[in-house]
Scaffold this active site. Sequence first.
Site, short mmCIF file in Angstrom:
data_model
loop_
_atom_site.label_atom_id
_atom_site.label_comp_id
_atom_site.label_asym_id
_atom_site.label_seq_id
_atom_site.Cartn_x
_atom_site.Cartn_y
_atom_site.Cartn_z
N HIS A 34 -3.77 -24.53 -19.19
CA HIS A 34 -3.57 -25.40 -17.97
C HIS A 34 -4.27 -24.51 -16.99
O HIS A 34 -4.93 -23.62 -17.34
CB HIS A 34 -1.99 -24.99 -17.67
CG HIS A 34 -1.32 -23.55 -17.86
ND1 HIS A 34 -1.87 -22.62 -16.85
CD2 HIS A 34 -0.63 -22.99 -18.64
CE1 HIS A 34 -1.16 -21.50 -17.19
NE2 HIS A 34 -0.40 -21.77 -18.35
N HIS A 37 -4.62 -20.43 -17.31
CA HIS A 37 -5.88 -19.92 -17.92
C HIS A 37 -7.24 -20.13 -17.42
O HIS A 37 -8.05 -19.45 -17.55
CB HIS A 37 -5.43 -20.63 -19.40
CG HIS A 37 -4.25 -20.56 -20.13
ND1 HIS A 37 -3.49 -21.60 -20.27
CD2 HIS A 37 -3.80 -19.45 -20.51
CE1 HIS A 37 -2.25 -21.19 -20.87
NE2 HIS A 37 -2.59 -19.93 -21.27
N ASP A 150 2.08 -12.32 -16.39
CA ASP A 150 2.78 -11.29 -17.54
C ASP A 150 2.38 -9.84 -17.03
O ASP A 150 1.66 -9.02 -17.60
CB ASP A 150 2.02 -11.61 -18.70
CG ASP A 150 2.32 -13.00 -19.20
OD1 ASP A 150 3.33 -13.24 -19.85
OD2 ASP A 150 1.51 -13.99 -18.88
N SER A 185 2.77 -22.43 -16.87
CA SER A 185 2.99 -21.75 -18.25
C SER A 185 2.97 -22.84 -19.19
O SER A 185 3.54 -23.97 -19.02
CB SER A 185 4.37 -20.99 -18.19
OG SER A 185 4.90 -20.76 -19.33
#
Length: 281
Positions: A34, A37, A150, A185
């Site tokens: 997505h 990234h 993250d 995500s």
Amino acid sequence: MLIFTKIDDLRAYLSRERSKGLRIGFVPTMGALHPGHISLVKIAGSECDIIVSSIFVNPTQFNDKSDLAKYPRTPEKDIQLLTEAGCHVVFMPDEKEIYPETDNRSFKFGHLDYILEGAHRPGHFNGVAQVVSKLFSYVQPDKAFFGEKDFQQVMVIKDLVKQLDLPIEIISCPIIRESDGLAMSSRNTLLSADERKAASIIPDLINQAKILKRSGQSLQSIKTTLIHQLSKDPIYRLNYLTFCNADDLIEIQNFSDAKRVVMLIACYVGKVRLIDNVVFN
Ligand code: AMP
């Protein structure tokens, strides 16, 4: 864009590029790509000559096997997105290529193993370290790019390169969000329409936290206010909502306890577990 599925082919290609003096930037992913990234790929492109990405759904980092089974996989679309983003190389190995035999290595990250994601997903960071250490050895990047979504993982990876003495610079990149603020995500695609609507409470809580902090409310009262909202609807199952020192992830009780404070949240919305965080400056 070149697509490699074998370690030896990837190594041979990259060693030729490295010998020309080109700097290699690496973006490891589990696919179902997505714009979050893709933002890492773009940042890698602005700092390096050759952009390498990997797509591998790493079984050793899933403590819940049903979570692994339902993890979204969209390889054709991923290849298209990476090509459009200017990625030069994608490495898409199968499981046998990465783990011809069981990986019994055990990595230790001190308190990070036992808090937050470490506490709720036992063995997760060991699995992450297993796969990332392997990928780093194949790609030997100058820089590797990870998302701040993250947050704890970035700390683990920085510790990993220190432990292994690897000459790799770890770059943490900002969180990319949907129009309602939900952090992008791969797991968002698993949300039903109702769950997707309900998930927007997570960015709402982040915004409220910012506003309440600015108005001078204490950390404890903000925390109570936010958690109370999640308790009103059974669609939410909170794993944690906590405030930590952003430099070491030690939990704090007051904003004055740390220079940089991060609020981290992990919450199930229906059956889908979502994480998010915000750093207060
Ligand atoms: P994953 O495929 O979920 O393992 O993620 C691969 C990389 O993309 C990790 O470094 C993630 O932190 C990063 N990433 C995932 N979602 C986002 C996002 N919304 N914004 C920025 N980076 C992200």
